[in-house]
Write an enzyme that holds these catalytic residues in place. Sequence first.
Site, short mmCIF file in Angstrom:
data_model
loop_
_atom_site.label_atom_id
_atom_site.label_comp_id
_atom_site.label_asym_id
_atom_site.label_seq_id
_atom_site.Cartn_x
_atom_site.Cartn_y
_atom_site.Cartn_z
N ASP A 49 0.78 -1.37 -0.09
CA ASP A 49 -0.04 0.05 0.15
C ASP A 49 0.91 1.16 0.22
O ASP A 49 1.85 1.46 0.77
CB ASP A 49 -0.88 0.05 1.06
CG ASP A 49 -1.72 1.17 1.40
OD1 ASP A 49 -2.72 1.21 0.73
OD2 ASP A 49 -1.34 2.24 1.94
N TYR A 54 2.67 10.42 -0.38
CA TYR A 54 3.65 9.95 0.27
C TYR A 54 5.14 10.56 -0.27
O TYR A 54 5.52 10.19 -1.52
CB TYR A 54 3.81 8.64 0.66
CG TYR A 54 2.52 7.97 1.36
CD1 TYR A 54 1.69 8.76 1.97
CD2 TYR A 54 2.41 6.61 1.34
CE1 TYR A 54 0.51 8.16 2.60
CE2 TYR A 54 1.30 6.17 1.90
CZ TYR A 54 0.44 6.91 2.36
OH TYR A 54 -0.65 6.26 3.07
N SER A 152 -10.77 5.88 2.07
CA SER A 152 -9.82 6.04 3.34
C SER A 152 -10.27 7.03 4.32
O SER A 152 -10.61 8.00 3.87
CB SER A 152 -8.43 6.37 2.96
OG SER A 152 -7.51 6.44 3.93
N SER A 206 -1.74 2.06 10.86
CA SER A 206 -1.20 2.31 12.31
C SER A 206 -1.83 1.10 13.12
O SER A 206 -2.23 1.67 14.14
CB SER A 206 -1.54 3.79 12.48
OG SER A 206 -0.95 4.79 11.95
N PRO A 207 -1.87 0.12 12.83
CA PRO A 207 -2.22 -1.21 13.87
C PRO A 207 -1.02 -0.93 14.97
O PRO A 207 -1.42 -1.57 16.17
CB PRO A 207 -1.99 -2.43 13.13
CG PRO A 207 -1.05 -2.23 12.05
CD PRO A 207 -1.47 -0.66 11.74
N GLY A 285 4.55 -1.31 8.54
CA GLY A 285 5.86 -0.64 7.90
C GLY A 285 7.11 -1.12 8.38
O GLY A 285 7.07 -2.14 9.12
N GLN A 291 12.08 -5.66 11.51
CA GLN A 291 10.72 -5.04 11.82
C GLN A 291 9.52 -5.47 11.10
O GLN A 291 8.68 -5.86 11.54
CB GLN A 291 10.75 -3.34 12.07
CG GLN A 291 11.65 -2.68 12.95
CD GLN A 291 11.65 -1.30 12.87
OE1 GLN A 291 11.42 -0.70 11.55
NE2 GLN A 291 11.86 -0.38 13.85
#
Length: 336
Positions: A49, A54, A152, A206-207, A285, A291
């Site tokens: 995504d 951005y 969104s 942003s979970p 992300g 990560q």
Amino acid sequence: MEFRYLGNSGFKISEVSYGNWVTHGSQVEADAAKLCVNAALDAGITTFDTADVYANTAAETILGDALAGQRRESLEIFTKVYNPTGPKGHNDTGLSRKHIMEAINGSLKRLQTDYVDLYQAHRYDYETPLEETMQAFADVVRQGKALYIGVSEWTADQIRAGHKLATDLGFQLISNQPQYSMVYRVIEAEVVPTSQELGISQVVFSPIAQGVLTGKYQPGQPPPAGSRATDESGGANFIQRLMKDDLLERVQQLKPIASDEGLSMAQLAVAWVLTNDNVASAITGGSRPEQVTDNAAAAGKKLSAETLQRIDEVLGDAVERDPARTAQSSPKTRLA
């Protein structure tokens, strides 16, 4: 990796996806970004995504370069339109027919693809008739430049109106991309029930609450060097509202819960959003490949009712639940 249907369609996406908001082209250089994308692919992530806004289109370019050479049919590539890009002139923003038709062409060129799987209205445009916006999306689908359409941070009423027009125009509106985490649950009261009724899924961003739910930010302590909270190119602005000692203290109390589940803190946060069956995918992300790998390992993890209750008890009234926050996400004027 496990996969879920997106909305009332036959289209499947990876339940953990990779997004490059506030990383590619800003916080993370191109070489590091490619390593993160490769880590996502290695972990079984197939859904990526991005958005034209951005890093003012640079993120799309970097993602396109990173995915070059991959089998296109094995990927699901999402992007968005609405926010100002390029020189940010009077028609370089919004959901007018002119901007949508020009923006999709720019996105496809930067992403090095003939089509995107999902094209999303990044916010609701109060200055353009919804009929004009949805007609433009219908034409984008008919031209083969996007397979599906999503939105969104639209409110329940906006989603309902958009869904009706999409149905009338003969294309599918199948997703909404809201912010959602165990500390930010504003979609649960109105957006989720409406979406379930209409056959629309959530693809949530942003979970991990931009890193807060990893527990790396300690109450009363300066943020770790190199973390998002120290990123002067934009990351620090986005995370600032979450850097409250009360919330940070409660997050620290989640560590034994994660330990009992055999999960990292990030995995606990991602697994939590995936317990909502209206969530098709959690966008994660990362500024480092490890990560990305850690986040992806949350796929398929099931949290018990007891664990969910323990999380609720720890977070208590620190959770944001006001459904009015969704309406506040879309500016009343395009350049606001």
